[in-house]
Design an enzyme around this catalytic site. Structure first.
Site, PDB file in Angstrom:
ATOM      1  N   TYR A   1     -17.646   1.342  24.211  1.00 41.54           N
ATOM      2  CA  TYR A   1     -17.114   0.471  23.250  1.00 41.54           C
ATOM      3  C   TYR A   1     -16.387  -0.869  24.234  1.00 41.54           C
ATOM      4  O   TYR A   1     -16.734  -2.314  24.031  1.00 41.54           O
ATOM      5  CB  TYR A   1     -16.169   0.871  22.297  1.00 41.54           C
ATOM      6  CG  TYR A   1     -16.519   1.031  21.264  1.00 41.54           C
ATOM      7  CD1 TYR A   1     -17.383   0.450  20.667  1.00 41.54           C
ATOM      8  CD2 TYR A   1     -16.485   2.061  21.064  1.00 41.54           C
ATOM      9  CE1 TYR A   1     -17.726   0.774  19.650  1.00 41.54           C
ATOM     10  CE2 TYR A   1     -16.565   3.008  20.522  1.00 41.54           C
ATOM     11  CZ  TYR A   1     -17.792   2.384  19.596  1.00 41.54           C
ATOM     12  OH  TYR A   1     -18.179   3.245  18.136  1.00 41.54           O
TER      13      TYR A   1
ATOM     14  N   PHE B   1      -7.293   5.434  12.635  1.00 45.90           N
ATOM     15  CA  PHE B   1      -8.242   5.525  11.302  1.00 45.90           C
ATOM     16  C   PHE B   1      -9.521   5.118  11.466  1.00 45.90           C
ATOM     17  O   PHE B   1     -10.214   5.123  12.634  1.00 45.90           O
ATOM     18  CB  PHE B   1      -7.984   3.557  10.602  1.00 45.90           C
ATOM     19  CG  PHE B   1      -8.184   2.708  12.293  1.00 45.90           C
ATOM     20  CD1 PHE B   1      -9.273   2.135  12.577  1.00 45.90           C
ATOM     21  CD2 PHE B   1      -7.051   1.847  13.074  1.00 45.90           C
ATOM     22  CE1 PHE B   1      -9.492   1.234  13.568  1.00 45.90           C
ATOM     23  CE2 PHE B   1      -6.884   1.335  13.830  1.00 45.90           C
ATOM     24  CZ  PHE B   1      -7.792   0.745  14.444  1.00 45.90           C
TER      25      PHE B   1
END
Length: 459
Positions: A147, A459
């Protein structure tokens, strides 16, 4: 070959899930010891593939969830990639909150990797977040090498630590005027939102809970892990101000027998915090306490007669941050040290409006209670509440033609945003280039926060 990057339709949600690793029982984390896992093994076993009934339930819930924003890659009508963002608020330095897009559930099927599909989905999610007034994106990186190329960089950390019961003596303190109680899941579901709301107001990096965050708490056993237990602390007025979830898992080996795993513990004040830990680190018929996903600067260490007894066994980055709108994000947090810094950002291909030279000025005094005038009105939705603005030194961030004090990469600026990373380390690694004397020190003083940022759930 026709490629589409778009949200899946309700009737395409089953195919959407099938592109995600967790729905297929595939690995979701790189093969390294996971600091979020409390068991003795490096990471928990993989799930079994989801059943059609499970997929249907997920689809029904997600389609109704206004905070869930899916995106998918379709090649000739077949879903080959999937991702999503969740709309959160995150507490920033100064105690204010910023709207944040939490990137979650990302995958491209093995036959279609290395074709740019993930980059296209990221760009679509960034554009969607900006349209919703979310100047920040964050994620938990399942693999550390993926990322960074999209502008994400580590912003918070977590640790897993162990403490032997015979070494867990606490320093003397004033008697606790409150009380502790073991409760069931029903009471815990009521207590957790209250405690979390109190903690979130002052903890930089903490997230707003999504609806149903604690609905899954149960008194039922989870295989050999046993059931979750719940410990609540009340102050002298009977109000809940602390809670912990813990397990006493069974072990097939003598080395791991007698372990108490603290899966979550939060308290809104030091008295409740100490009281919860004092019971958990001296629980009958146990030998070791294990606490995963804890802050790197756990205050319990300084309450022990032997601080060295608390041993960090795993440590990793936690949330990675990515500024989508530099001026809006920087004016949404406060700065403990007033000052002015001119910096240049270059090389942001995903959000090119971030490129340029900016003048960040943090003033002395109390923060304004409205949207800063330096932020273009077209980038601020009308429904952004004034409570999003932090208290502390109000800031402006505007384009400038001045010579820059330093040049900084977008990932480095994103790491510094919550105040938990070192400007000096980033400069030493080549991510920040100073052009004037003292620029790195000024950057460090303006951005750093104490305690370090931390978020209690993913999450």
């Amino acid at each position: 070959m026709v490629t589409e990057i778009r949200p899946p339709r309700p009737d395409e949600m089953t195919a959407y899930y099938r592109a995600l690793p967790y729905a297929n029982g595939l690995p979701m984390w790189e093969p390294a010891d996971a600091a979020w896992h409390g068991g003795p093994e490096p990471w928990p076993p993989q799930r079994t593939p989801a059943t059609p009934e499970q997929l249907a339930r997920w689809a029904e819930a997600d389609v109704k969830d206004e905070s869930f924003h899916p995106v998918a890659t379709f090649v000739d009508g077949k879903c080959v990639g999937a991702s999503a963002t969740l709309s959160f608020e995150v507490t920033v330095p100064g105690g204010g909150t910023v709207r944040m897009a939490g990137v979650t559930a990302t995958g491209v099927i093995a036959t279609h990797r290395r074709r740019g599909h993930l980059r296209q989905m990221m760009r679509a999610m960034f554009e969607g977040a900006l349209d919703r007034g979310e100047p920040l994106a964050m994620l938990s990186a399942s693999e550390g090498s993926i990322y960074g190329r999209f502008g994400f960089s580590p912003a918070t950390r977590r640790t897993r630590w162990e403490l032997a019961r015979h070494e867990a003596a606490l320093l003397r303190a004033e008697p606790d005027p409150g009380s502790l109680e073991l409760v069931g899941a029903a009471r815990a579901k009521q207590a957790w939102p209250v405690v979390h709301a109190a903690v979130r107001r002052s903890r930089v990096g903490e997230l707003s809970p999504l609806p149903g965050r604690w609905d899954g708490l149960s008194d039922d056993a989870d295989g050999t892990n046993g059931p979750l237990r719940y410990l609540v602390h009340r102050d002298r007025h009977g109000e809940v101000d602390g809670i912990a979830n813990f397990r006493l898992p069974w072990s097939a080996t003598a080395g791991n027998a007698g372990t108490l795993v603290v899966e979550a513990l939060e308290a809104s004040n030091p008295v409740a915090y100490r009281a919860l830990w004092s019971l958990l680190i001296d629980f009958d018929l146990t030998r070791t306490v294990v606490a995963p996903a804890r802050p790197r600067d756990e205050p319990l260490r300084w309450m022990l007669t032997n601080p060295r007894a608390m041993r960090v066994t795993r440590q990793s980055d936690n949330l990675w941050a990515r500024l989508l709108d530099v001026p809006l994000a920087l004016t949404r947090r406060a700065y403990d040290t007033a000052g002015e810094l001119t910096f240049t950002v270059t090389g942001d291909r995903m959000c090119p409006a971030n490129n340029g030279t900016w003048c960040l000025r943090a003033e002395d005094g109390v923060s304004a209670t409205s949207v800063p005038t330096s932020v273009p009105a077209t980038r601020v939705p009308a429904d952004v509440p004034a409570t999003c603005v932090p208290t502390g030194a109000p800031a402006t961030c505007v384009p400038t033609d001045q010579a820059a004090d330093l040049t900084i990469t977008l990932p480095a600026l994103s790491s510094l945003y919550l105040g938990g990373m070192s400007a000096h380390d980033l400069a030493h690694a080549g991510h920040v280039t100073p052009h004037t004397d003292g620029a790195i020190g000024r950057l460090a003083r303006m951005f750093r926060t104490d305690p370090e940022p931390h978020n209690s759930f993913g999450f």
